[in-house]
Design an enzyme around this catalytic site. Structure first.
Site, PDB file in Angstrom:
ATOM      1  N   CYS A 156       0.785  -1.377  -0.508  1.00  0.00           N
ATOM      2  CA  CYS A 156       0.067   0.059   0.033  1.00  0.00           C
ATOM      3  C   CYS A 156       0.831   1.440  -0.643  1.00  0.00           C
ATOM      4  O   CYS A 156       0.180   2.428  -0.430  1.00  0.00           O
ATOM      5  CB  CYS A 156      -1.187  -0.259   1.062  1.00  0.00           C
ATOM      6  SG  CYS A 156      -2.811  -1.794   1.179  1.00  0.00           S
TER       7      CYS A 156
HETATM    8  N1  COA Z   1     -20.984  -8.727   7.829  1.00  0.00           N
HETATM    9  C1  COA Z   1     -21.298  -8.772   8.812  1.00  0.00           C
HETATM   10  N2  COA Z   1     -20.582  -9.310   9.720  1.00  0.00           N
HETATM   11  C2  COA Z   1     -19.073  -9.219  10.140  1.00  0.00           C
HETATM   12  C3  COA Z   1     -18.456  -9.420   9.057  1.00  0.00           C
HETATM   13  C4  COA Z   1     -19.268  -9.213   7.714  1.00  0.00           C
HETATM   14  N3  COA Z   1     -18.900  -8.376   6.152  1.00  0.00           N
HETATM   15  N4  COA Z   1     -17.126  -8.995   9.357  1.00  0.00           N
HETATM   16  C5  COA Z   1     -16.534  -9.570  10.303  1.00  0.00           C
HETATM   17  N5  COA Z   1     -18.184  -9.841  10.426  1.00  0.00           N
HETATM   18  C6  COA Z   1     -18.041  -9.535  11.941  1.00  0.00           C
HETATM   19  C7  COA Z   1     -17.160  -9.934  13.070  1.00  0.00           C
HETATM   20  O1  COA Z   1     -17.285 -11.758  12.839  1.00  0.00           O
HETATM   21  C8  COA Z   1     -16.661 -10.077  14.379  1.00  0.00           C
HETATM   22  O2  COA Z   1     -18.098 -10.966  14.923  1.00  0.00           O
HETATM   23  P1  COA Z   1     -18.113 -10.549  16.350  1.00  0.00           P
HETATM   24  O3  COA Z   1     -17.664  -9.762  17.077  1.00  0.00           O
HETATM   25  O4  COA Z   1     -19.124 -11.757  17.006  1.00  0.00           O
HETATM   26  O5  COA Z   1     -17.391 -11.795  16.565  1.00  0.00           O
HETATM   27  C9  COA Z   1     -17.350  -8.539  13.935  1.00  0.00           C
HETATM   28  O6  COA Z   1     -17.769  -8.220  12.942  1.00  0.00           O
HETATM   29  C10 COA Z   1     -16.378  -7.965  14.076  1.00  0.00           C
HETATM   30  O7  COA Z   1     -15.256  -8.101  13.352  1.00  0.00           O
HETATM   31  P2  COA Z   1     -13.836  -7.102  13.258  1.00  0.00           P
HETATM   32  O8  COA Z   1     -13.228  -8.070  12.121  1.00  0.00           O
HETATM   33  O9  COA Z   1     -13.175  -6.909  14.980  1.00  0.00           O
HETATM   34  O10 COA Z   1     -14.210  -5.931  12.089  1.00  0.00           O
HETATM   35  P3  COA Z   1     -13.435  -4.313  12.907  1.00  0.00           P
HETATM   36  O11 COA Z   1     -14.110  -3.596  13.708  1.00  0.00           O
HETATM   37  O12 COA Z   1     -11.982  -4.875  12.827  1.00  0.00           O
HETATM   38  O13 COA Z   1     -13.429  -4.374  11.480  1.00  0.00           O
HETATM   39  C11 COA Z   1     -12.147  -4.374   9.419  1.00  0.00           C
HETATM   40  C12 COA Z   1     -12.682  -5.059  10.785  1.00  0.00           C
HETATM   41  C13 COA Z   1     -11.190  -4.885   8.394  1.00  0.00           C
HETATM   42  C14 COA Z   1     -12.454  -2.624   8.521  1.00  0.00           C
HETATM   43  C15 COA Z   1     -10.723  -3.427  10.251  1.00  0.00           C
HETATM   44  O14 COA Z   1     -10.499  -4.466  10.885  1.00  0.00           O
HETATM   45  C16 COA Z   1      -9.831  -2.267   9.362  1.00  0.00           C
HETATM   46  O15 COA Z   1     -10.826  -1.561   8.228  1.00  0.00           O
HETATM   47  N6  COA Z   1      -8.544  -2.889   9.694  1.00  0.00           N
HETATM   48  C17 COA Z   1      -7.751  -2.100   9.005  1.00  0.00           C
HETATM   49  C18 COA Z   1      -7.182  -2.485   7.157  1.00  0.00           C
HETATM   50  C19 COA Z   1      -6.234  -2.204   6.976  1.00  0.00           C
HETATM   51  O16 COA Z   1      -6.526  -1.043   7.202  1.00  0.00           O
HETATM   52  N7  COA Z   1      -5.557  -2.601   6.356  1.00  0.00           N
HETATM   53  C20 COA Z   1      -4.488  -2.788   5.461  1.00  0.00           C
HETATM   54  C21 COA Z   1      -4.620  -3.076   4.023  1.00  0.00           C
HETATM   55  S1  COA Z   1      -3.910  -2.477   3.149  1.00  0.00           S
END
Ligand code: COA
Length: 373
Positions: A156
């Site tokens: 990235c």
């Molecule tokens: N739809 C519904 N629920 C979902 C889901 C989806 N698509 N994906 C995950 N969930 C659920 C999970 O199972 C979890 O449930 P639980 O609390 O019962 O265990 C809950 O939602 C929270 O999941 P989590 O993965 O902890 O979400 P988050 O708030 O961390 O958001 C991202 C996920 C990926 C958006 C976030 O972590 C993020 O943006 N991280 C950094 C990304 C980044 O910068 N990456 C760099 C790549 S270049």
């Protein structure tokens, strides 16, 4: 030492759009099909049932509302769940080169320059569609540029690392100008069958033209300073590579696509990026009140809100820290450059702004710019 400047920028945006609702309908159909096909094993506790995705979760967790993709049909077909591209013969332009050329042409037009004015092409992206010859050299050929080109990959952060590399070459006098181009086909390395990340990425190509400031044909952004940093982490990883055959790993494995531990990325990258920008500003004597604009990497709205507040010491106004991720999703290295290209024309002579990208590696790159003209 010569003063390097960004004199033009371009964004090639694929026409196809997938909204969150469309994505979730296709994903949930895939899940239902998977759970039906594996009903006996799920019942026996041998296979875990997959859960539905939701548009509300995607919007609130990421800020993403839609993404542009090159192929929509394959991604939305529950029996396929990845883009399908027609293979091209070796004597036809490759997909990455074709996208890159379109973005480069826009950057050249904006700067009022032609291929004859360019010395170097640097293709900086998080994936390259083949090992060699370099995509940059193909773009060089397609545009009719003399000189040289090379590919580089810092995931990235590729665009800002590429800008630093090109700016340093201009400063030293080894080149007078460079196109730094970022064709990102993120849809091809995203695991569309994984609920935790299936909404994250989109496709795009961006380009910036860097020139010696004294050769600019119009207004430009002087590159006042660049800074890059890396620290190894496995929290964003893709194991696909040329050793795959030698490891007897040709099957469809989850780790051959993008993988991340999103929560850890959040927790570890935010302090790294905030400190990186703060240190860069102190060393360059840039105060928060000097910064008219932040063009941040576009992965997650909450992340950007946090960084913007840390850097400015207050909640930024939307025009001070423009987000494009609601329309494009995460486009890897291209994200901060889309924000820059779309939200920089209104800057006035003397205004200062900062581009910052961050991601896998971990890696973070920042570029301090000052508008001239
Ligand atoms: N739809 C519904 N629920 C979902 C889901 C989806 N698509 N994906 C995950 N969930 C659920 C999970 O199972 C979890 O449930 P639980 O609390 O019962 O265990 C809950 O939602 C929270 O999941 P989590 O993965 O902890 O979400 P988050 O708030 O961390 O958001 C991202 C996920 C990926 C958006 C976030 O972590 C993020 O943006 N991280 C950094 C990304 C980044 O910068 N990456 C760099 C790549 S270049």
């Amino acid at each position: 030492m010569h003063q390097p400047a960004i004199t033009g920028s371009g964004v090639f945006t694929p026409e196809n759009i997938i909204t969150n609702d469309e994505l979730v309908v296709a994903f949930n159909a895939y899940v239902d099909r998977y759970n039906t096909e594996n009903a006996v094993q799920i019942e026996a506790g041998e296979v875990e049932a997959k859960a539905h995705s939701s548009s509300d979760f995607i919007t609130s967790a990421s800020g993403i509302e839609q993404r542009h993709v090159i192929d929509k049909d394959g991604i939305l077909d529950p029996g396929t769940m990845h883009p399908l591209f027609t293979p091209r013969p070796d004597d036809a332009p490759s997909l990455m080169a074709e996208m890159g050329v379109k973005a480069c042409q826009q950057a050249l037009d904006m700067a009022g320059k032609t291929a004859a004015d360019v010395d170097t092409v640097l293709c900086a992206a998080s994936n390259h569609e083949r090992a060699y010859p370099a995509i940059a050299i193909e773009i060089q050929e397609l545009l009719g540029i003399q000189g040289f080109g090379f590919d580089m990959n810092v995931a990235c952060s590729s665009a800002t690392f590429g800008i630093q590399a090109a700016a340093d070459m201009i400063k030293s006098g080894s080149i007078n100008s460079a196109l730094v181009v970022n064709p990102e086909i993120c849809s091809a390395h995203l695991e569309w069958r994984d609920r935790d990340c299936h909404f994250i990425f989109g496709d795009v190509a961006t380009a910036v033209l860097l020139e010696r400031a004294d050769q600019a044909a119009g207004p430009y952004f002087a590159i006042k300073s660049t800074r890059c940093a890396t620290a190894f982490s496995n929290n964003i990883r893709n194991n696909n590579g040329f050793l795959r055959r030698s490891h007897a790993q040709m099957e469809d494995r989850r780790d051959m696509q993008f993988m991340q531990n999103g929560r850890k990325v959040f927790k570890e990258v935010l302090p790294m990026v905030s400190k990186h920008i703060a240190d860069h500003m102190v060393d360059e004597n840039v105060q928060a009140s000097d910064l008219k604009r932040l063009w941040l990497h576009q992965a997650n709205k909450t992340m950007n809100d946090f960084i913007g507040k840390k850097v400015l010491g207050r909640t930024p106004e939307p025009h001070e820290q423009p987000n494009i991720l609601q329309d494009y999703a995460n486009t890897s290295s291209a994200g901060s450059i889309i924000a820059f290209a779309k939200y920089s024309n209104d800057m006035e002579d003397g205004d200062t702004g900062l581009i910052c990208s961050f991601g896998a590696g971990y890696s973070v790159g920042s570029v301090i710019l000052q508008r001239v003209g």
